[in-house]
Design a protein around this motif. Structure first.
Motif, mmCIF file in Angstrom:
data_model
loop_
_atom_site.group_PDB
_atom_site.id
_atom_site.type_symbol
_atom_site.label_atom_id
_atom_site.label_comp_id
_atom_site.label_asym_id
_atom_site.label_seq_id
_atom_site.Cartn_x
_atom_site.Cartn_y
_atom_site.Cartn_z
ATOM 1 N N SER A 246 -0.451 8.039 -0.761
ATOM 2 C CA SER A 246 -1.233 8.044 -2.003
ATOM 3 C C SER A 246 -0.717 6.986 -2.977
ATOM 4 C CB SER A 246 -1.185 9.435 -2.647
ATOM 5 O OG SER A 246 -1.785 10.401 -1.808
ATOM 6 N N GLU A 247 0.595 6.875 -3.082
ATOM 7 C CA GLU A 247 1.181 5.901 -4.018
ATOM 8 C C GLU A 247 0.864 4.462 -3.606
ATOM 9 O OE1 GLU A 247 5.298 6.859 -4.090
ATOM 10 O OE2 GLU A 247 5.062 8.544 -5.479
ATOM 11 N N SER A 248 1.028 4.150 -2.321
ATOM 12 C CA SER A 248 0.804 2.767 -1.887
ATOM 13 C C SER A 248 -0.677 2.401 -1.951
ATOM 14 C CB SER A 248 1.362 2.546 -0.476
ATOM 15 O OG SER A 248 0.760 3.424 0.450
ATOM 16 N N LEU A 249 -1.566 3.329 -1.615
ATOM 17 C CA LEU A 249 -3.001 3.047 -1.685
ATOM 18 C C LEU A 249 -3.468 2.843 -3.122
ATOM 19 C CD1 LEU A 249 -4.224 5.574 1.026
ATOM 20 C CD2 LEU A 249 -4.464 3.085 1.154
ATOM 21 N N SER A 250 -2.713 3.380 -4.079
ATOM 22 C CA SER A 250 -3.064 3.230 -5.496
ATOM 23 C C SER A 250 -2.945 1.780 -5.982
ATOM 24 C CB SER A 250 -2.184 4.141 -6.364
ATOM 25 O OG SER A 250 -2.400 5.502 -6.035
ATOM 26 N N LEU A 251 -2.402 0.896 -5.164
ATOM 27 C CA LEU A 251 -2.363 -0.531 -5.512
ATOM 28 C C LEU A 251 -3.753 -1.149 -5.470
ATOM 29 C CD1 LEU A 251 0.820 -1.606 -3.524
ATOM 30 C CD2 LEU A 251 0.567 -1.631 -6.007
ATOM 31 N N ALA A 252 -4.677 -0.532 -4.737
ATOM 32 C CA ALA A 252 -6.052 -1.034 -4.669
ATOM 33 C C ALA A 252 -6.818 -0.612 -5.923
ATOM 34 C CB ALA A 252 -6.736 -0.511 -3.413
ATOM 35 N N ASP A 253 -7.999 -1.209 -6.109
ATOM 36 C CA ASP A 253 -8.865 -0.820 -7.225
ATOM 37 C C ASP A 253 -9.838 0.278 -6.818
ATOM 38 O OD1 ASP A 253 -7.911 -2.894 -9.097
ATOM 39 O OD2 ASP A 253 -8.796 -4.265 -7.633
ATOM 40 N N GLU A 254 -10.159 0.315 -5.541
ATOM 41 C CA GLU A 254 -11.023 1.359 -4.988
ATOM 42 C C GLU A 254 -10.504 1.728 -3.612
ATOM 43 O OE1 GLU A 254 -15.649 2.096 -3.464
ATOM 44 O OE2 GLU A 254 -15.142 0.280 -4.574
ATOM 45 N N VAL A 255 -10.499 3.033 -3.302
ATOM 46 C CA VAL A 255 -9.966 3.504 -2.018
ATOM 47 C C VAL A 255 -11.015 4.352 -1.302
ATOM 48 C CG1 VAL A 255 -8.188 4.870 -0.857
ATOM 49 C CG2 VAL A 255 -7.585 3.468 -2.853
ATOM 50 N N VAL A 256 -11.252 4.014 -0.044
ATOM 51 C CA VAL A 256 -12.121 4.789 0.837
ATOM 52 C C VAL A 256 -11.266 5.332 1.976
ATOM 53 C CG1 VAL A 256 -14.088 4.714 2.405
ATOM 54 C CG2 VAL A 256 -14.122 3.370 0.290
ATOM 55 N N LYS B 142 -3.245 -8.645 -3.302
ATOM 56 C CA LYS B 142 -3.449 -8.760 -4.754
ATOM 57 C C LYS B 142 -2.871 -10.074 -5.295
ATOM 58 C CE LYS B 142 -3.216 -5.213 -7.560
ATOM 59 N NZ LYS B 142 -4.616 -4.900 -7.940
ATOM 60 N N ALA B 143 -1.758 -10.514 -4.725
ATOM 61 C CA ALA B 143 -1.167 -11.786 -5.167
ATOM 62 C C ALA B 143 -2.056 -12.966 -4.800
ATOM 63 C CB ALA B 143 0.215 -11.957 -4.537
ATOM 64 N N MET B 144 -2.791 -12.843 -3.696
ATOM 65 C CA MET B 144 -3.675 -13.924 -3.255
ATOM 66 C C MET B 144 -4.979 -13.970 -4.052
ATOM 67 S SD MET B 144 -3.139 -13.372 0.830
ATOM 68 C CE MET B 144 -4.378 -14.553 1.370
ATOM 69 N N TYR B 145 -5.467 -12.794 -4.447
ATOM 70 C CA TYR B 145 -6.758 -12.708 -5.137
ATOM 71 C C TYR B 145 -6.606 -11.873 -6.412
ATOM 72 C CZ TYR B 145 -8.009 -13.932 -0.335
ATOM 73 O OH TYR B 145 -8.073 -14.537 0.900
ATOM 74 N N PRO B 146 -5.825 -12.351 -7.379
ATOM 75 C CA PRO B 146 -5.500 -11.539 -8.558
ATOM 76 C C PRO B 146 -6.695 -11.230 -9.456
ATOM 77 C CG PRO B 146 -4.707 -13.801 -8.837
ATOM 78 C CD PRO B 146 -5.170 -13.677 -7.435
#
Length: 464
Positions: free
Chosen positions: A381-391, A353-357
């Protein structure tokens, strides 16, 4: 047993990546190497080309005569993946040969050579490979047993020059099954002490005790580099060893002025005696900046100059499946990572996320092990929530049988993103074709790696 007294080493399961590295090391130092495996592979073919005698027939006749002649000078290295009723295994047991697993043999090697051992729940493969590369690049005589395939050497093994004196060995110290307690380190690195492998250790405290036991393998006067948060858990060692804490903006060795770039991270290295500015690593990630701190410290300790360190870092290409960038084009990015613990995923996704904000981040995650998914469901669940979409893909079981009520879908409710789903491996490309991701990452330690090349090819060819 003294390794120099051996005339032969025979491997049961020689085709495994860890076993084949040991076989190549013994062959390199002049011991006759032979082995058995169930089926031929590219690895066994390479070993045969290097002069090792390998059979794919499980019978006594296939065992070389040299191994049979003198059991006192032969070592049998075996893996638990070999069935207990294997004919050769039973023969060696009945005939009184010394049989050792890979971890114990690494212990024998480290008893004979000055050893740098790298342990920790996360970061040990990258950290140990960075140490080995900085030493090798600067012309030091170094051998290394690593937990992944390095991009620089296309191997998990680096061989020392047997003709020169003063060789040092770098070993990735694996906490699984307490394997690392076989080692004999002179210098130790502890990258983290987060809970994992609770099927082995039972609970957090027993795992921390395991790391304390590893640290206590150091002799008096030995050197310990320990990440600052890990130090707060393990405390001071029992013996009088030199302790150096490190971290991002924390500890006696620090990374400061960190700047994420498109495909690298830049930072300044700061310690009591040194300030090396404008360092850059080509493997991105805040966690990788932290991983390089003990590598730089050890290199300085071994007399390598800041200029040589800078050049070594610039040439370091990383480890396969550790923040491996496969596609980086306008509007399309695909990165693959081996992360399989909540803290590893948190570190990885934070760095992406820091590389591609400005870009939407889609994460595909394959959980690894039923027990790990059960024990750390909330953290995943908490760490994956950093993404915008999760598969999510189904759990990769590895060595485990299913556990009732434990599945990848149990993570969905806790993932705090709007778009989240459970997909099959077979249907994944069709799903991606419909969702058109911008920054896509695959995460996991199972067979998700088989999807990486097809996804990379698809991403290069599809239109956003």
């Amino acid at each position: 047993m003294k390794l120099k007294e051996l005339h032969s080493v025979h491997f049961l399961g020689i085709g495994g990546i860890g076993m084949s590295a040991l076989a190549r090391w013994f062959n390199h130092v002049g011991v006759a190497v032979s082995g058995y495996d169930k089926t031929p592979s590219s690895l066994t073919k390479a070993l045969e080309e290097e002069g090792m005698q390998i059979s794919f027939s499980d019978d006594i006749e296939s065992i070389p005569n040299k191994v049979k002649e003198d059991s006192s000078k032969s070592l049998i290295v075996w893996t638990p993946a070999i069935p207990k009723d294997t004919v050769q295994l039973r023969y060696f047991q009945q005939e009184g040969y010394r049989l050792e697993k890979r971890a114990a043999v690494l212990g024998l090697i480290t008893a004979d050579m000055p050893t740098i051992a790298v342990a920790g729940t996360h970061g040990k493969t990258t950290t140990s490979s960075m140490i080995a590369h900085l030493l090798k690049h600067a012309g030091k005589n170094v051998a290394a047993f690593l937990g992944g395939i390095t991009q620089n050497y296309q191997s998990n093994l680096i061989l020392h020059d047997e003709g020169k004196k003063g060789a040092t060995v770098v070993v990735e110290a694996d906490e699984f099954d307490r394997s690392f307690l076989h080692l004999h380190p002179n210098v130790a690195v502890l990258t983290s002490a987060d809970p994992d492998h609770l099927d082995i250790y039972g609970d957090d405290e027993h795992m921390v005790e395991g790391f304390r036991a590893f640290v206590d393998l150091l002799p008096s006067g030995g050197q310990l580099y320990v990440q600052a948060n890990a130090f707060s858990k393990i405390g001071l060692p029992k013996k009088a060893v030199k302790v150096m804490q490190y971290g991002i903006n924390a500890g006696e060795v620090r990374a400061e002025n960190i700047r994420p770039k498109v495909a690298s991270f830049a930072f300044d290295f700061v310690s009591k005696d040194y300030k090396i500015k404008e360092l850059e690593i080509k493997i991105p990630g805040y966690h990788n900046v932290e991983n390089v701190l003990p590598a730089i410290s050890i290199a300085l300790q071994m007399g390598i100059s800041p200029a040589e360190i800078k050049a070594g870092l610039e040439s370091y290409k990383g480890v396969k499946r550790r923040f491996e960038i496969w596609v980086q084009e306008d509007g399309k990015v695909f990165i693959d990572d081996y992360a399989h613990h909540p803290e590893e995923i948190r570190a990885f996704l934070s760095s992406v996320k820091a590389m591609y904000p400005q870009n939407k981040l889609t994460a595909i995650f394959q959980p690894h092990l039923y027990t790990r998914t059960r024990d750390f469901a909330k953290g995943f669940s908490e760490s994956l929530s950093l993404a915008d979409e999760v598969v999510l893909l189904d759990i990769y079981p590895a060595r485990e049988l299913p556990i009732e009520g434990v599945s990848a879908s149990m993570l969905l409710a806790g993932i705090q993103v709007t778009k989240k789903s459970l997909q099959t491996k077979d249907g994944l490309l069709d799903y991606l074709n419909a969702s058109k991701p911008e920054v896509l990452v695959t995460i996991g330690a199972g067979d998700i790696d088989r999807l990486v090349e097809p996804i990379a090819n698809w991403m290069k060819n599809h239109e956003n």
